[in-house]
Write an enzyme that holds these catalytic residues in place. Structure first.
Site, PDB file in Angstrom:
ATOM      1  CB  CYS A 162      41.044  28.772  40.162  1.00 13.88           C
ATOM      2  SG  CYS A 162      40.488  27.160  39.620  1.00 13.88           S
TER       3      CYS A 162
ATOM      4  CG  HIS B  13      36.768  30.872  39.993  1.00 11.89           C
ATOM      5  ND1 HIS B  13      37.710  31.462  39.188  1.00 11.89           N
ATOM      6  CD2 HIS B  13      36.892  29.540  39.811  1.00 11.89           C
ATOM      7  CE1 HIS B  13      38.378  30.529  38.529  1.00 11.89           C
ATOM      8  NE2 HIS B  13      37.902  29.348  38.897  1.00 11.89           N
TER       9      HIS B  13
ATOM     10  CD  GLU C 171      36.865  34.937  39.861  1.00  9.88           C
ATOM     11  OE1 GLU C 171      37.181  34.739  41.052  1.00  9.88           O
ATOM     12  OE2 GLU C 171      37.280  34.233  38.904  1.00  9.88           O
TER      13      GLU C 171
END
Ligand code: GLN
Length: 525
Positions: free
Chosen positions: A369, A499, A501
């Site tokens: 990001c 993202h 994650e």
């Protein structure tokens, strides 16, 4: 409407692992063949976690449906292997907002609107609207907090309404160990169980968190003074890693105890597994939220679940003070770098320095990001020669705004829940490292949370399509925006606007982290 409920409350201290316990217990029950759902109640007045500082509150976890949630929802997703949604989190802010809006609409016409019954009813309605046969409800904070009281009252009423036999109250507390006298001190736990009883909730099980295994006598004391059967008082000492907790609960037979109490039929199909041997890799997150690891929770867990030691967070601002040579000596110790997401100017120049180092020294680097946006800025400045290129987020007067606010965001006046959020369709370009990482998949849905974008159109000379000539940033994924960039002649220089994650699950790390760990460990992809 769920038939059975488990309510997890906390006592003595916050941050003792209620979220991990709730997620582990839910996983254990899921593997026992029960249709489990899970809900986090946050007694704070923010409508969602999106406006909170990660230093204070930990990371903001983004769900598929674009909700900005408390990080516990990340534990739920990783432990249960599911995607949750905005329904899986209730905040006091949402409840009060809804009650006040309804009052203004005249929905309570004639009544005096009160905490009991109007606010409690609103809470109960939200809880009852959840799907699943069994609902695990984790109530944030600690028993005794003023803002949590109304939620405890609501679940107490609900237990009365649906029948106490369908409710299990689990109280997670902390028992400190006093080194000077060589003993565990159970008094705070006794008192917190008493506090619960005072408001009409008698705990069915007490989960005693300790630094090291506790003696049987202390557990007996907890049982006696809180009126909970001894076999329902369990000890959970600290573990080197939270992924042990479901195993520990399973070996303690907690699923059986719960099933007995709630009159549930279960079958044991416990399939929990997580990486147990690790590559001894040193991976650094070059960040700025330093007070707690919670600020980068999902990234840290994604690396760990990809089979590496946990990454360390290094202070981007410290790099700003270093010469290029010092930066190199310092960063040479790491096998890979991650530039995480973030907001605001602090630490930006340090992150850009780390990117320059990684680009020039061929160190694997993943920019997430903001990290990807800074990769474009670094390239514009140091390769493209656009001096002082920047994002208008940090330098509104920059002569070269290579990162700019998305058009759709320019009209947005309010800050809560207004970014480009949640799962967005992303097209991966063939012939790129990214495409190999995704195993040739062309269309993926990845979670976003941003207001700015890399402006390729204004700087066409810096970018290229895969296969084109020149030392330029390859655009390796697109939506209406640039979604990913990479460089060739580099083992792993990848920036993504989304993202990854947030999508890692236990046993299923996101492919980008898996690839980073593999390449940092010397493998080829
Ligand atoms: N601040 C940047 C933006 O709004 C990056 C956001 C992030 O890293 N989540 O676009």
């Amino acid at each position: 409407m769920p038939q059975k409920y488990i309510v997890v409350t906390g006592g003595v201290l916050s941050g003792i692992g209620k979220g991990i316990f709730s997620a582990s217990l839910a996983r254990l029950l899921k593997d026992s063949g029960i249709n489990v759902n899970i809900l986090k109640i946050d007694p704070y007045l923010n409508v969602d976690a999106g406006t909170m500082n990660p230093n204070q509150h930990g990371e903001v976890f983004v769900t598929e449906d674009g909700y900005e949630a408390d990080l516990d929802l990340g534990h739920y997703e990783r432990f249960l292997g599911i995607n949750v949604s905005r329904n899986n989190n209730i905040t006091a802010g949402q409840i009060y907002l809804s009650v006040i809006q309804r009052e203004r609409e005249g929905k309570y016409l004639g009544s005096t609107v009160q905490i009991v019954p109007h606010v409690t009813s609103e809470i109960k309605d939200r809880i009852k609207s959840m799907s699943g046969d069994l609902l695990v409800i984790e109530i944030g904070g600690t028993v005794g907090d003023i803002e949590g009281e109304v939620f405890l009252e609501a679940v107490r009423e609900l237990a009365f309404e649906v029948g106490r036999e369908n409710f299990l109250f689990a109280h997670v507390t902390y028992v400190p160990y006093l080194r000077t006298t060589n003993e565990f001190k159970t008094k705070p736990t006794q008192q917190s169980a008493q506090l619960l009883r005072k408001i009409g909730i008698h705990p069915d099980t007490i989960v005693v968190r300790t630094e090291s295994p506790i003696d049987a006598n202390s557990l007996y004391k907890v049982a006696l003074f809180s009126g909970v059967p001894r076999n329902m008082v369990i000890n959970l000492p600290d573990t080197p890693n939270v992924y042990e907790v479901p195993n520990i609960l399973h070996s303690l037979g907690l699923h059986e105890l719960v099933a007995k109490k709630l009159n549930l039929e279960i079958k044991d199909n416990f399939t929990w597994s997580f990486p147990k041997s690790f590559e001894l890799l040193k991976i650094a997150i070059v960040g700025k939220y330093l007070g707690t690891d919670d600020a980068y929770k999902s990234i840290i867990e994604s690396i760990y679940l990809s089979g590496s030691q946990k990454p360390v967070v290094v202070d981007a601002q410290e790099l700003e003070e270093m010469t290029d040579e010092q930066t190199k000596t310092y960063l040479d110790q790491f096998d890979a770098l991650i530039i995480p997401g973030g907001f605001g100017r602090r630490g930006i120049e340090g992150k850009i320095k780390a990117i320059k180092y990684a680009r020039e020294n061929k160190k694997p680097i993943l920019g997430i990001c903001l990290g990807m946006q800074l990769m474009a800025i670094e390239f514009a400045r140091n390769v493209g020669g656009f001096e002082n290129a920047n994002s208008t987020e940090f330098d509104p007067e920059t002569p070269y705004p290579i990162v700019n606010m998305m058009e759709s965001q320019k009209k947005v006046l309010k800050l809560g829940g207004t970014m480009r959020l949640g799962a967005q369709k992303t097209i991966i370009e063939k012939g790129t490292l990214l495409s190999r990482i995704y195993d040739g998949e062309e269309v993926v849905y990845e979670r976003h949370r941003h207001r700015y974008e890399v402006d390729v159109e204004a700087f066409p000379q810096l970018f290229k399509k895969p296969g084109e000539e020149g030392y330029k940033l390859i655009i390796s994924a697109k939506s209406d925006f640039v979604e990913a960039i990479e460089l060739e002649d580099h083992p792993f220089f990848v920036g993504i606007q989304y993202h990854p994650e947030y999508k890692t699950k236990v046993g299923m790390p996101h492919p980008l982290f898996k690839a980073l760990v593999e390449i940092a460990g010397g493998k080829k992809i």
